[in-house]
Write an enzyme that holds these catalytic residues in place. Structure first.
Site, mmCIF file in Angstrom:
data_model
loop_
_atom_site.group_PDB
_atom_site.id
_atom_site.type_symbol
_atom_site.label_atom_id
_atom_site.label_comp_id
_atom_site.label_asym_id
_atom_site.label_seq_id
_atom_site.Cartn_x
_atom_site.Cartn_y
_atom_site.Cartn_z
ATOM 1 N N ASN A 86 53.994 16.300 -55.363
ATOM 2 C CA ASN A 86 54.434 15.638 -56.589
ATOM 3 C C ASN A 86 54.936 14.252 -56.189
ATOM 4 O O ASN A 86 55.965 14.123 -55.533
ATOM 5 C CB ASN A 86 55.551 16.447 -57.255
ATOM 6 N N GLN A 93 58.305 14.894 -59.167
ATOM 7 C CA GLN A 93 59.053 14.875 -57.907
ATOM 8 C C GLN A 93 60.550 14.854 -58.203
ATOM 9 O O GLN A 93 61.041 13.953 -58.892
ATOM 10 C CB GLN A 93 58.680 13.649 -57.063
ATOM 11 N N HIS A 99 57.380 15.232 -49.709
ATOM 12 C CA HIS A 99 57.158 16.586 -49.204
ATOM 13 C C HIS A 99 55.890 17.177 -49.800
ATOM 14 O O HIS A 99 55.641 17.046 -50.999
ATOM 15 C CB HIS A 99 58.345 17.510 -49.516
ATOM 16 N N PHE A 100 55.105 17.825 -48.954
ATOM 17 C CA PHE A 100 53.978 18.621 -49.420
ATOM 18 C C PHE A 100 54.449 20.053 -49.610
ATOM 19 O O PHE A 100 55.207 20.579 -48.788
ATOM 20 C CB PHE A 100 52.834 18.621 -48.403
ATOM 21 N N HIS A 101 53.982 20.682 -50.694
ATOM 22 C CA HIS A 101 54.184 22.115 -50.911
ATOM 23 C C HIS A 101 52.937 22.833 -50.409
ATOM 24 O O HIS A 101 51.816 22.452 -50.768
ATOM 25 C CB HIS A 101 54.304 22.431 -52.407
HETATM 26 P P1 AMP Z 1 59.572 18.621 -56.118
HETATM 27 O O1 AMP Z 1 59.631 18.938 -57.578
HETATM 28 O O2 AMP Z 1 58.148 18.458 -55.648
HETATM 29 O O3 AMP Z 1 60.458 17.456 -55.729
HETATM 30 O O4 AMP Z 1 60.081 19.906 -55.397
HETATM 31 C C1 AMP Z 1 61.305 19.993 -54.732
HETATM 32 C C2 AMP Z 1 61.363 21.351 -54.115
HETATM 33 O O5 AMP Z 1 62.427 21.371 -53.188
HETATM 34 C C3 AMP Z 1 61.605 22.484 -55.103
HETATM 35 O O6 AMP Z 1 60.521 23.417 -55.040
HETATM 36 C C4 AMP Z 1 62.931 23.083 -54.649
HETATM 37 O O7 AMP Z 1 62.961 24.484 -54.790
HETATM 38 C C5 AMP Z 1 62.982 22.650 -53.190
HETATM 39 N N1 AMP Z 1 64.318 22.547 -52.629
HETATM 40 C C6 AMP Z 1 65.364 21.850 -53.112
HETATM 41 N N2 AMP Z 1 66.440 21.971 -52.298
HETATM 42 C C7 AMP Z 1 66.046 22.770 -51.276
HETATM 43 C C8 AMP Z 1 66.698 23.278 -50.103
HETATM 44 N N3 AMP Z 1 67.975 22.990 -49.813
HETATM 45 N N4 AMP Z 1 65.989 24.072 -49.262
HETATM 46 C C9 AMP Z 1 64.706 24.371 -49.549
HETATM 47 N N5 AMP Z 1 64.028 23.921 -50.619
HETATM 48 C C10 AMP Z 1 64.694 23.131 -51.476
#
Ligand code: AMP
Length: 117
Positions: A86, A93, A99-101
């Site tokens: 994202n 995002q 970050h890649f998922h």
């Molecule tokens: P995005 O919407 O692509 O920015 O996704 C951010 C992702 O980060 C989400 O899927 C959250 O669940 C994950 N996230 C946020 N804080 C943490 C954390 N401390 N450890 C692991 N994942 C996290």
């Protein structure tokens, strides 16, 4: 970045379930997974989006995704995986550290791909 949650994970100030790392990247389980093995792969240096990555990190990122994909395949017996990024608030995002998922997949797992926003 002082108040970046992912920078805090890199510094060890916030715990994570580490999946893999090398000198420049680290992969850990998402805290709010959309499925088993949902993993995030991030650079150890703070860059807000894909567009701000420098040459060193952009060239190493695909290799990092390949390595994490292999770890997930072995760990979860997956037959494939989805990769999602994202990029920017408009695209969903939330954490402003690129970050890649990665989401491990199996044939017939009834997931219809994934989209996070
Ligand atoms: P995005 O919407 O692509 O920015 O996704 C951010 C992702 O980060 C989400 O899927 C959250 O669940 C994950 N996230 C946020 N804080 C943490 C954390 N401390 N450890 C692991 N994942 C996290």
């Amino acid at each position: 970045m002082e108040d970046c949650v992912f920078c805090k994970i890199i510094k060890g100030e916030i715990p994570c379930e580490k999946v893999w790392e090398n000198e420049n990247f680290i992969a850990f389980l998402d805290a709010n997974p959309v499925g088993e093995g949902h993993t995030l792969v991030i650079p150890k240096q703070h860059f807000e989006t894909l567009l701000s990555l420098d040459e060193k990190f952009s060239s190493g990122y695909i290799q990092a995704l390949q390595e994490v994909g292999k770890v997930l395949r072995d760990k979860y017996n997956s037959e494939g995986f989805n990769v999602i990024l994202n990029n920017g608030k408009a695209a969903g995002q939330i954490v402003e550290h690129v970050h890649f998922h990665l989401l491990p997949r199996k044939k017939g797992d009834n997931k219809r791909g994934f989209f996070i926003a």
